[in-house]
Design an enzyme around this catalytic site. Structure first.
Site, PDB file in Angstrom:
ATOM      1  N   GLU A 153      -2.401   2.911   3.701  1.00  0.00           N
ATOM      2  CA  GLU A 153      -1.860   4.246   3.992  1.00  0.00           C
ATOM      3  C   GLU A 153      -2.190   5.233   2.873  1.00  0.00           C
ATOM      4  OE1 GLU A 153       2.087   6.634   5.532  1.00  0.00           O
ATOM      5  OE2 GLU A 153       1.978   4.462   5.759  1.00  0.00           O
ATOM      6  N   THR A 154      -2.230   4.753   1.647  1.00  0.00           N
ATOM      7  CA  THR A 154      -2.622   5.626   0.539  1.00  0.00           C
ATOM      8  C   THR A 154      -4.049   6.119   0.732  1.00  0.00           C
ATOM      9  OG1 THR A 154      -1.109   4.546  -1.003  1.00  0.00           O
ATOM     10  CG2 THR A 154      -2.956   5.747  -1.962  1.00  0.00           C
TER      11      THR A 154
END
Length: 124
Positions: free
Chosen positions: A43-44
């Protein structure tokens, strides 16, 4: 990012490359890479990639949905996320993130949908 040791190596129109150590910070209780840490890395990378494409003055991006398949376990070393945009729209983006080990063996594959939000104008 700092707590997990995530480092962004590159950001371009083609995607994002980020690394994360597999150590005491990212282990689950049995000494393997925690699936949640893999999802945090995915997700980063997708978030950084989406941020690259938006107008920073008028837009923001947030995670809307993420899924992951954990293919192989890993006890130590470094994993690398390769995030590529599958769809860049006006209100959503979809990113594919492949996380591999040092030998390019697939550890995790993820798909992350990012919502593109319009910032509200500040009142003076």
């Amino acid at each position: 990012m700092e707590a997990l040791g995530i480092n962004i190596l590159s950001v371009s129109d083609d995607g994002v490359v980020a690394t994360m150590p597999v150590d005491h910070r990212t282990h689950q209780p049995f000494g393997l890479l925690h699936g949640g840490a893999s999802v945090a890395l995915a997700e980063t990378a997708a978030s950084v990639g989406a941020f690259h494409f938006i107008d920073h003055d008028t837009q923001a991006c947030v995670g809307l949905e993420i899924n992951a398949n954990h293919i192989r376990g890993k006890r130590d070393g470094i994993v690398t996320a390769h995030a590529k945009p599958l769809h860049i729209g006006k209100t959503t983006m979809v990113w594919e993130v492949k996380i591999v080990d040092e030998e390019a063996e697939l550890i995790c594959v993820s798909r992350c949908t990012m919502a593109i939000l319009q910032k509200k104008p500040k009142l003076n």
